[in-house]
Design an enzyme around this catalytic site. Structure first.
Site, mmCIF file in Angstrom:
data_model
loop_
_atom_site.group_PDB
_atom_site.id
_atom_site.type_symbol
_atom_site.label_atom_id
_atom_site.label_comp_id
_atom_site.label_asym_id
_atom_site.label_seq_id
_atom_site.Cartn_x
_atom_site.Cartn_y
_atom_site.Cartn_z
ATOM 1 N N ASP A 68 0.828 -1.207 0.000
ATOM 2 C CA ASP A 68 0.000 0.000 0.000
ATOM 3 C C ASP A 68 0.861 1.255 0.000
ATOM 4 O OD1 ASP A 68 0.993 -0.391 2.583
ATOM 5 O OD2 ASP A 68 -0.942 -0.932 3.426
ATOM 6 N N ASN A 136 -7.072 -3.413 14.510
ATOM 7 C CA ASN A 136 -8.461 -3.693 14.136
ATOM 8 C C ASN A 136 -8.550 -4.859 13.153
ATOM 9 O OD1 ASN A 136 -7.454 -2.614 11.793
ATOM 10 N ND2 ASN A 136 -8.802 -0.816 11.745
ATOM 11 N N HIS A 138 -6.828 -5.196 10.347
ATOM 12 C CA HIS A 138 -6.619 -4.895 8.922
ATOM 13 C C HIS A 138 -5.363 -5.602 8.390
ATOM 14 C CE1 HIS A 138 -4.104 -0.921 9.560
ATOM 15 N NE2 HIS A 138 -3.336 -1.966 9.622
ATOM 16 N N GLU A 143 -9.361 -2.084 5.732
ATOM 17 C CA GLU A 143 -9.936 -1.909 7.057
ATOM 18 C C GLU A 143 -11.178 -2.803 7.209
ATOM 19 O OE1 GLU A 143 -8.044 -0.382 8.960
ATOM 20 O OE2 GLU A 143 -7.513 1.664 8.380
HETATM 21 P P1 PGA Z 1 2.637 -2.290 12.813
HETATM 22 O O1 PGA Z 1 1.501 -2.163 11.723
HETATM 23 O O2 PGA Z 1 3.493 -3.414 12.406
HETATM 24 O O3 PGA Z 1 3.361 -0.992 12.788
HETATM 25 O O4 PGA Z 1 1.952 -2.546 14.113
HETATM 26 C C1 PGA Z 1 0.920 -3.330 11.223
HETATM 27 C C2 PGA Z 1 -0.250 -2.969 10.356
HETATM 28 O O5 PGA Z 1 -0.889 -1.929 10.599
HETATM 29 O O6 PGA Z 1 -0.529 -3.725 9.420
#
Ligand code: PGA
Length: 246
Positions: A68, A136, A138, A143
Site C-alpha cells: 500500500d 483492528n 486490517h 480496514e
Molecule cells: P505495525 O503495523 O506493524 O506498525 O503494528 C501493522 C499494520 O498496521 O498492518
C-alpha cells in the site's frame, strides 16, 4: 491446506525465521516475487534479510511489491511507503530501487493507478506475501468491512489506523486520510502468506483472525481461506490464542 502458527522466542527471532524461509525461496527461484509490508512488525524480517545478504544471499533478481501507499504524500516524503521501504529494505540489502514497486500516491489519478498496480501485480504473481496485522485486524490498508473480493483500490483510513500511525508523523493531523492498497483478493493470490505479529497489543487481533469467525469484519481472518499460510508470533501476540473458541 495449511495454516501453521509458529511461536518465536522474540520479535527478532520471528523476523529471522521468516527471513530464512524467504532466503530458501530466493535460493530456489532467484527471480522470486515478494510482497512486502510496512509498519514496525516486518522490520526484523528486513534486518535479518540484510544479514543474510551480507552472508552471501543474492537477492538482486527479486522483484518486490508493496502492499500500500498513502495518498497525498510526495514519493520523497520520509513517511511515504516508498521512502520507508527504500530505507528498511532496498538500501540495507544493496538493491536497485527499480526492483521495488509501490502504488502511486497521487489522489488525482488514484483510480487509474489502482488498476495499473493490480494489472502489474497480477502479471508478476507474488510468491510470498509478508503481512502485518492492524489492531483492528486490517491487512494492508484493508480496514474492517472491506470486501474479501476487493482488488487494489483507493481507501479511507480508519481513525484507529491513523492514530496508530501518528507515531511516525509530527501530529495526528499530518497522517494522510487516504491510501491505495492491494485488495484482499489481490493479497490472497500470493502463493504463500507470511503474517508476523508481536507484542501484547496485537494479541486480540491475532486471536480474532485465527480463532474468531472468518468475516469481513476482521480482514485478517481471510487467511483461513488461503492454502498456504504461516503466522509467526511472539508469546505476547499469541497470548489470547487459546482463549477464543475455534
Ligand atoms: P505495525 O503495523 O506493524 O506498525 O503494528 C501493522 C499494520 O498496521 O498492518
Amino acid at each position: 491446506m495449511s495454516l501453521t502458527v509458529e511461536l518465536a522466542l522474540s520479535e527478532r527471532a520471528a523476523g529471522r525465521s521468516i527471513a530464512l524461509r524467504l532466503a530458501e525461496v530466493i535460493a530456489a527461484k532467484p527471480a522470486a516475487v515478494i510482497g512486502v509490508a510496512t509498519g514496525s512488525s516486518p522490520e526484523p524480517i528486513y534486518a535479518a534479510l540484510a544479514d543474510l545478504v551480507r552472508d552471501g544471499l543474492d537477492a538482486s533478481q527479486v522483484t518486490w511489491f508493496a502492499l500500500d501507499e498513502y495518498l497525498g504524500l510526495p514519493a520523497a516524503h520520509p513517511q511515504s511507503y516508498r521512502s520507508v521501504l527504500e530505507r528498511a529494505l532496498i538500501r540495507p540489502l544493496g538493491l536497485d530501487p527499480a526492483s521495488l514497486h509501490v502504488p502511486a500516491g497521487h489522489p488525482a489519478t488514484a483510480d487509474a493507478d489502482a488498476e495499473a498496480y493490480e494489472r502489474l501485480i497480477g502479471e508478476a504473481q507474488v510468491d510470498v506475501q509478508i503481512l502485518g496485522i492492524g489492531h483492528n485486524g486490517h491487512i494492508g490498508f484493508n480496514e474492517p468491512g472491506t470486501p474479501f473480493a476487493s482488488t487494489t483500490h483507493r481507501a479511507v483510513l480508519t481513525s484507529t489506523t491513523r492514530k496508530a500511525n501518528a507515531r511516525y508523523f509530527d501530529s495526528l493531523d499530518l497522517v494522510p486520510r487516504e491510501c491505495l492498497t492491494q485488495g484482499i483478493a489481490t493479497i490472497m493470490r500470493a502463493g504463500t502468506l507470511e503474517l508476523i505479529a508481536s507484542g501484547a497489543e496485537k494479541a486480540p487481533a491475532v486471536a480474532r483472525a485465527l480463532r474468531g469467525p472468518v468475516s469481513e469484519d476482521c480482514p485478517a481472518s481471510v487467511v483461513n481461506l488461503h492454502g498456504s499460510v504461516r503466522v509467526t508470533v511472539d508469546a505476547d501476540a499469541a497470548s489470547l490464542l487459546s482463549s477464543i473458541a475455534s
